[in-house]
Scaffold this active site. Sequence first.
Site, PDB file in Angstrom:
ATOM      1  CG  HIS A 135     -73.648 -25.610 -93.865  1.00 18.95           C
ATOM      2  ND1 HIS A 135     -73.902 -27.534 -94.735  1.00 18.95           N
ATOM      3  CD2 HIS A 135     -73.918 -25.013 -94.427  1.00 18.95           C
ATOM      4  CE1 HIS A 135     -74.914 -26.835 -95.305  1.00 18.95           C
ATOM      5  NE2 HIS A 135     -74.225 -25.032 -95.338  1.00 18.95           N
TER       6      HIS A 135
ATOM      7  CG  ASP B 297     -83.600  -6.157 -79.353  1.00 17.03           C
ATOM      8  OD1 ASP B 297     -83.426  -6.783 -78.696  1.00 17.03           O
ATOM      9  OD2 ASP B 297     -84.410  -5.805 -80.455  1.00 17.03           O
TER      10      ASP B 297
ATOM     11  CG  ASN C  33     -84.615  -8.863 -82.046  1.00 16.05           C
ATOM     12  OD1 ASN C  33     -83.398  -8.645 -81.141  1.00 16.05           O
ATOM     13  ND2 ASN C  33     -85.379  -8.898 -81.769  1.00 16.05           N
TER      14      ASN C  33
END
EC number: 5.4.99.62
Length: 129
Positions: free
Chosen positions: A20, A28, A120
């Site tokens: 968590h 990229d 991204n």
Amino acid sequence: MKKAGILNRHLSGALAELGHGDGVLVCDAGMPVPDGPRVVDLAFRAGVPSFAEVLDGLLAELVVEGATAATEVREANAECATLLDLRLPALALVPHERLKELSAGARLIVRTGEARPYANVLLRCGVFF
């Protein structure tokens, strides 16, 4: 051998270790990769695998409670911006330089073969219960 889900053993193992709040940067081929986080490089050649394919595969495996991308994606890569909006409706946007700073705190970086700018996103893991 697994017959479903993510077959890459490095990626599958790294995903199993996430908890968590951990960050996963999906990036990229041109995104600078900081020292520190574990990196699984899936890039084979320009565009393979695509950012969309990798993101969809990860979203099928992870619980995501938040995501951050670069503000610049809106103007420089409309297709990616649309994909992020559809897959991650609560997407936060920050300047690209800030996204690079945040990526240093990621636990895992998954590099795709994407060759378009600003493909991204930093995912923040949630819990399944």
